[in-house]
Design an enzyme around this catalytic site. Structure first.
Site, PDB file in Angstrom:
ATOM      1  N   ASN A  48       0.800  -1.453   0.360  1.00 19.35           N
ATOM      2  CA  ASN A  48       0.160   0.036  -0.200  1.00 19.35           C
ATOM      3  C   ASN A  48       0.740   1.514   0.112  1.00 19.35           C
ATOM      4  O   ASN A  48       0.904   2.113   0.335  1.00 19.35           O
ATOM      5  CB  ASN A  48      -0.846  -0.132   1.286  1.00 19.35           C
ATOM      6  N   HIS A 134     -13.930  -1.443   6.113  1.00 20.02           N
ATOM      7  CA  HIS A 134     -13.229  -2.419   6.922  1.00 20.02           C
ATOM      8  C   HIS A 134     -13.321  -3.040   8.216  1.00 20.02           C
ATOM      9  O   HIS A 134     -14.393  -2.078   9.480  1.00 20.02           O
ATOM     10  CB  HIS A 134     -11.756  -0.981   7.088  1.00 20.02           C
ATOM     11  N   GLU A 178     -15.929   4.264   3.634  1.00 20.02           N
ATOM     12  CA  GLU A 178     -14.638   4.126   3.643  1.00 20.02           C
ATOM     13  C   GLU A 178     -15.424   5.101   2.115  1.00 20.02           C
ATOM     14  O   GLU A 178     -16.182   5.036   1.587  1.00 20.02           O
ATOM     15  CB  GLU A 178     -13.936   3.149   2.813  1.00 20.02           C
ATOM     16  N   SER A 182     -11.275  -0.682   0.472  1.00 17.34           N
ATOM     17  CA  SER A 182     -10.076  -0.961   0.342  1.00 17.34           C
ATOM     18  C   SER A 182      -9.974  -2.765   0.021  1.00 17.34           C
ATOM     19  O   SER A 182      -8.882  -2.681  -1.142  1.00 17.34           O
ATOM     20  CB  SER A 182      -9.110  -1.353   1.686  1.00 17.34           C
ATOM     21  N   ASP A 207     -13.454   7.630   6.278  1.00 16.13           N
ATOM     22  CA  ASP A 207     -12.377   5.716   6.362  1.00 16.13           C
ATOM     23  C   ASP A 207     -11.430   6.991   5.134  1.00 16.13           C
ATOM     24  O   ASP A 207     -11.606   5.858   4.083  1.00 16.13           O
ATOM     25  CB  ASP A 207     -12.316   4.448   6.678  1.00 16.13           C
ATOM     26  N   HIS A 210      -7.152   4.262   1.699  1.00 16.97           N
ATOM     27  CA  HIS A 210      -6.193   4.270   0.079  1.00 16.97           C
ATOM     28  C   HIS A 210      -6.950   5.496  -0.460  1.00 16.97           C
ATOM     29  O   HIS A 210      -5.784   5.558  -1.276  1.00 16.97           O
ATOM     30  CB  HIS A 210      -6.801   3.006   0.045  1.00 16.97           C
ATOM     31  N   LYS A 238      -0.132   4.251   4.822  1.00 17.74           N
ATOM     32  CA  LYS A 238      -0.346   3.083   3.378  1.00 17.74           C
ATOM     33  C   LYS A 238       0.223   4.542   2.707  1.00 17.74           C
ATOM     34  O   LYS A 238       1.955   3.852   2.762  1.00 17.74           O
ATOM     35  CB  LYS A 238      -1.616   3.015   3.444  1.00 17.74           C
TER      36      LYS A 238
END
Ligand SMILES: *Cc1c(COP(=O)(O)O)cnc(C)c1O
Length: 386
Positions: A48, A134, A178, A182, A207, A210, A238
């Site tokens: 990541n 997640h 998110e 992910s 969140d 990513h 990440k």
């Protein structure tokens, strides 16, 4: 013979072994976009570290300089003597970059989510969470003892029907999503979720693990600068190439978390070296537009080639590219095939994804060259068991 001490453990492990889902640790030595495992150097498509900052010379140097100047440990929790000027500096920079009043550092993304949600929700709170959120978000919701309902992935009609049914029945509603998912690499429609949260008077937590560093203006994710997001959570593990996490929010929310968030209060703060790296990475990320463009372009190219070869990449729209294999056996066999061809790309199987969701999860870094990507495509197209 001695009877087993922990029959429940033995039984659980046996079950995993029987289903061929037993997980083991293997040591990996990473070096840029390469990873060495069992003595073999492979191109790493499972990290990541999207911008290559974990091995960036400036970031390393900033980490070393912080360690030299401030020592290896912070020595205490933030409310005792564990708040260094280096923590406060990064919090201010983050808030300014994200367009929030304030930010507060946490020790990891997992730890942040499991303590932020219980601070925001109690047993009289309804928590509405995307089905693909997640595990740390799920665990946080469980710990809060709020009433958890999971809406179908990115299905905002389902979210709205839950909101309208719940009107007046709970003290508080908390929506959690998110921004980039992910495992699927697709995006949530943040503006529509903001509208729903405002319409129904719900709190909204996003969140950005990513998206941060990779998407949005100056790489600050999909919710930066948007009114109506109560808490943005991001990680340094990440694209920042370091470790740790943060919540970006209003001043009042920050004060509340400092006073009521146990996972902030009762833990030693992150050490100087880790924060020094995150600080330098943040400076770099803000001006890496050209790298972000390259990454997006390569991801688009790779997806198109994989689709041409007959693979589904779901609704991936970023550097995370799921390559579906159908069965678990196919995922394992394809991962082994890639490894034989010098490529490390991990098979993701249940229970991490749903029953028919086994896949190879590819993550691209801006440090992969076109040649690396061509090798990857070649390896996928020479796999015959499709
Ligand atoms: C990785 C991840 C986390 C956890 O962050 P860490 O800093 O690795 O603990 C939280 N949320 C999402 C969506 C993640 O992908």
């Amino acid at each position: 013979m001695k009877p087993p001490l922990y029959p429940f453990i033995r039984k659980a492990l046996e079950e995993r072994k029987q289903n061929e889902q037993f997980r083991r640790l293997a040591s990996s030595e990473t070096d840029g976009v390469y990873v060495t495992r069992s003595g073999r150097r492979l191109i790493n498509f499972s990290s990541n570290d999207y911008l290559g900052l974990a091995s960036d010379p400036d970031v390393r140097q900033a980490s070393v300089a912080h360690t030299k100047k401030y020592g290896t440990g912070s020595g205490a929790s933030r409310l005792v003597t564990g708040t260094g000027e280096y923590h406060l500096r990064v919090e201010e920079k983050l808030a300014s970059a994200l367009g929030t009043e304030a930010a507060l550092i946490f020790n990891s993304g997992y730890q942040a989510n499991t303590t932020l949600i219980p601070a925001l929700a109690d047993r009289n709170t309804l928590i509405l969470s995307d089905k693909l959120n997640h595990n740390s978000l799920l665990q946080g919701a469980y710990l809060s003892r709020g009433k958890l309902q999971r809406y179908r992935h990115n299905d905002l009609r389902h979210l709205e029907s839950m909101l309208s049914k719940s009107a007046g029945k709970h003290d508080r509603i908390l929506i959690i999503t998110e921004s980039v998912f992910s495992m699927d690499g697709d995006r949530a429609c943040i503006p529509s979720i903001i509208t729903l949260a405002q319409t129904y008077g719900a709190l909204l937590m996003i969140d950005e693990a990513h998206a941060l560093g990779v998407l949005g203006e100056r790489g600050m994710g999909l919710s930066a600068g948007k009114e109506g997001v109560d808490l943005i959570m991001g990680t340094f593990g990440k694209s920042f190439g370091s470790f740790g996490a943060f919540a970006a929010c209003s001043n009042e929310m920050r004060d509340y978390l400092i006073n009521y968030c146990p996972g902030f209060i009762y833990t030693t703060s992150l050490p100087p070296g880790v924060i020094g790296a995150a600080d330098k990475s943040l400076d770099k990320i803000l001006v890496m537009d050209a790298d972000r463009e390259t990454l997006a372009h390569r991801a688009g190219f790779l997806r198109a080639e994989l689709n041409k070869a007959g693979y589904s990449t779901l609704k991936s729209d970023c550097q995370i590219i799921p390559v579906l294999t159908g069965s678990e056996e196919n995922a394992v066999s394809l991962s082994a095939h890639l490894e034989n061809r010098g490529i490390f790309a991990i098979a993701i199987r249940p229970p991490t994804v749903g029953k028919n969701g086994s896949r190879i999860r590819i993550t691209l870094s801006v440090k992969h060259t076109q040649d690396h990507i061509d090798q990857l495509i070649k390896a996928f197209t020479t796999w015959h068991e499709r």
